[in-house]
Design a protein around this motif. Structure first.
Motif, PDB file in Angstrom:
ATOM      1  N   GLY A  69       1.406   1.725 -10.077  1.00 46.36           N
ATOM      2  CA  GLY A  69       2.433   1.898 -10.153  1.00 46.36           C
ATOM      3  C   GLY A  69       2.840   3.202  -9.084  1.00 46.36           C
ATOM      4  N   SER A  70       1.699   4.492 -10.100  1.00 48.40           N
ATOM      5  CA  SER A  70       1.824   5.757  -8.886  1.00 48.40           C
ATOM      6  C   SER A  70       1.030   5.661  -7.912  1.00 48.40           C
ATOM      7  N   THR A  71       0.035   4.711  -7.355  1.00 48.12           N
ATOM      8  CA  THR A  71      -0.432   4.474  -6.012  1.00 48.12           C
ATOM      9  C   THR A  71       0.271   4.257  -5.506  1.00 48.12           C
ATOM     10  N   TRP A  72       1.148   3.126  -5.721  1.00 47.10           N
ATOM     11  CA  TRP A  72       1.994   2.211  -4.450  1.00 47.10           C
ATOM     12  C   TRP A  72       3.159   3.364  -3.994  1.00 47.10           C
ATOM     13  N   SER A  73       2.937   4.929  -4.477  1.00 46.35           N
ATOM     14  CA  SER A  73       4.090   5.369  -4.412  1.00 46.35           C
ATOM     15  C   SER A  73       3.158   7.020  -3.912  1.00 46.35           C
ATOM     16  N   THR A  74       1.846   7.170  -4.746  1.00 49.00           N
ATOM     17  CA  THR A  74       1.310   8.475  -3.758  1.00 49.00           C
ATOM     18  C   THR A  74       0.236   8.462  -2.908  1.00 49.00           C
ATOM     19  N   LYS A  75      -0.733   7.158  -3.172  1.00 49.52           N
ATOM     20  CA  LYS A  75      -0.996   7.024  -2.020  1.00 49.52           C
ATOM     21  C   LYS A  75      -1.102   6.684  -0.946  1.00 49.52           C
ATOM     22  N   HIS A  76      -1.748   6.943   0.261  1.00 53.72           N
ATOM     23  CA  HIS A  76      -2.043   5.764   1.952  1.00 53.72           C
ATOM     24  C   HIS A  76      -0.146   6.020   1.968  1.00 53.72           C
ATOM     25  N   THR A  77       0.573   7.445   1.263  1.00 53.53           N
ATOM     26  CA  THR A  77       2.155   7.820   1.874  1.00 53.53           C
ATOM     27  C   THR A  77       1.733   8.257   3.570  1.00 53.53           C
ATOM     28  N   HIS A  78       2.943   7.300   4.470  1.00 49.82           N
ATOM     29  CA  HIS A  78       3.301   7.093   6.039  1.00 49.82           C
ATOM     30  C   HIS A  78       4.298   6.983   5.838  1.00 49.82           C
TER      31      HIS A  78
END
Length: 515
Positions: A243-252
């Protein structure tokens, strides 16, 4: 004799096999493929098909269906060749192409339209690229796409078999990457369909659809529920981390996927044209809105990668086909000025691409001798043939432009992929210059390292343990640039093997024995 539909399927199968076999051997294993392959290998090593692991650690970040397919392929083929292990995702992609043909044929009762839908999809650059890689994405998105088409068929014909197929495809989509495909393809389709058609079209069917979705969700949740009850704390930690990954990594930003036109390959101008041309008929609007809503949905999510844009490439194959079939059936003189301009632009664009590719392979293939002369000559003949056909006036102008547009994508992949990867994508080395020493592969001694990429676990063929404390084993390997000084009080170096890492840099594998 084959019926017309069987001829279409045969042609589409031939094109699909050619499209994927042209590129499936080119790309080196990346981190996503490595994770899947390692987990598949460990399934066979442990004979535990239910609880997946990665380098000996529980692997709950992704559902297991793609890993099961990779493991089954290893089991059947007795091979760990990356090319062989990419066959399941290739077959899933080909199945998508054929199912799209059968579905759109049933929906519109139009063979040419159905053929063009599948033809455009299998000649789309991004679809070919993702379909030739063994990752989770091709499964979750294509199965959600097929579930949407099955739902459409159910709404049109009311057959329970289509509802059953929808449920099965949703289960497979959930088991491939959770609710990602459901969110980015299936829900946008439901919204677009219900927004486009009146209540009479869906009267008496809603409760069955909801029930089928619930059943799919229950069946696909069995694995996750089992993992929760077996390893609750670890499983919840993984969910929290994901869940944290989907909101903090590869954000564009929200405009990240607007370059999807480029990744449509040779269909770039057609995809731009149809995006800004809203159809008048409801039967066409539903596919248009499906593409737009999918684009909005995937753009809202903060985490973005180019392969996550696959939903719009899948749906765009239908919207572009709607335009293409119009061109097929309309005399050139009856076309609007803007429609004629699109064809002219497309013709010069494809001509430019073919000429550019011809110069490219002449320089790298003939002058630089990157490929054999026989192969270069084959490419040369094909390029010249395409240039001839695109100007062959005995074939309908629009038809030859559209067909050559798709085939050009296949030609470019076939003739240039290896050179592009070899020269520009992978540090001028398509294949590793230094293979893993066979003595290392056959040796049962464990490998330790302070710093390694997960791809190394796949390449070496065994688990790599994180070096924390002094090992207890009598003989070990140590992966690193320098001698492990902390180990030399307890171990002596027997041999040193050169090893080329995934990033192509050279390092060492030290073989040590206890003093």
């Amino acid at each position: 004799m084959f019926s017309n539909s069987k001829k279409d399927i045969f042609i589409l199968l031939s094109i699909s096999v050619f499209a994927f076999l042209s590129v499936i051997w080119v790309k080196e294993v990346d981190i996503m493929e490595a994770r899947n392959f390692i987990s598949a290998r460990e399934i066979l090593d442990s004979s535990n098909w239910w609880t997946t692991t990665l380098n000996g650690q529980f692997r709950f970040e992704k559902p297991p269906f793609p890993t099961w397919l990779a493991a089954l392929t290893m089991l059947i083929s007795h091979s760990k060749s990356e090319i062989i292990l990419r066959i399941p995702n290739m077959l899933a992609s080909i199945f998508t192409v054929i199912f799209l043909y059968r579905s759109t044929f049933r929906i519109k009762k139009d063979r040419i339209f159905a053929f063009l839908c599948s033809f455009i999809l299998i000649t789309c650059f991004m679809f070919i690229k993702i379909g030739a890689e063994n990752t989770w994405d091709i499964y979750t998105y294509t199965f959600a796409f097929l579930a949407s088409l099955s739902l459409y068929l159910y709404m049109v014909e009311g057959l329970s078999k289509d509802l059953l197929l929808m449920s099965i495809f949703l289960i497979l989509s959930f088991l491939s990457k959770g609710p990602i495909g459901f969110y980015s393809i299936f829900i946008p389709f439901i919204i677009s369909y219900f927004f486009t058609f009146s209540k009479e079209k869906r009267k008496g069917k809603i409760k069955f659809i909801i029930l089928a979705i619930i059943v799919a969700f229950i069946f696909s949740s069995i694995w996750a529920i089992s993992m929760y009850f077996s390893h609750s704390n670890y499983f919840l930690e993984v969910l929290k981390k994901e869940g944290s990954t989907w909101s903090t990594k590869h954000t564009h930003n929200i405009f990240f996927y607007l370059d999807y036109f480029v990744y449509m390959g040779s269909w770039i101008f057609f995809s731009i044209f149809v995006l800004f041309k809203i159809p008048k008929k409801k039967e066409k609007k539903v596919f248009y809105f499906w593409t737009i809503i999918s684009l909005i949905f995937i753009s809202i999510i903060q985490m973005k990668k180019k392969r996550y844009g696959l939903p719009i490439y899948l749906t765009s194959s239908i919207t572009i086909a709607q335009l293409a079939v119009y061109y097929f059936r309309t005399a050139y003189e009856n076309l609007k000025k803007s429609e004629k301009i699109l064809l002219v632009i497309q013709k010069y664009f494809i001509t430019f691409i073919i000429l550019g590719s011809l110069i490219f392979i002449t320089y790298f293939g003939y002058i630089k001798k990157e490929i054999s002369f026989a192969l270069f000559f084959l490419y040369l003949v094909l390029h010249i043939l395409f240039l001839y056909i695109i100007n062959y006036k005995k074939i309908n102008y629009a038809e030859r432009i559209i067909i050559i547009s798709g085939l050009t994508m296949l030609l470019i992949n076939f003739s240039s992929s290896w050179i592009l990867e070899n020269r520009f994508m992978k540090n001028e080395s398509l294949k590793f210059r230094v293979s893993v020493n066979q003595e290392i592969i056959e040796n049962k001694s464990p490998i330790y390292s302070d710093d390694f990429d997960i791809e190394e676990v796949w390449r070496i063929g065994k688990k790599i343990k994180k070096f924390n404390d002094i090992p207890k084993e009598r003989k070990i390997f140590y992966l690193g640039n320098d001698e492990p000084k902390i180990l030399l009080d307890n171990y002596k170096v027997i041999s040193i093997y050169k090893y080329q890492k995934i990033n192509h840099k050279m390092t060492n594998l030290y073989y040590l024995e206890r003093k």
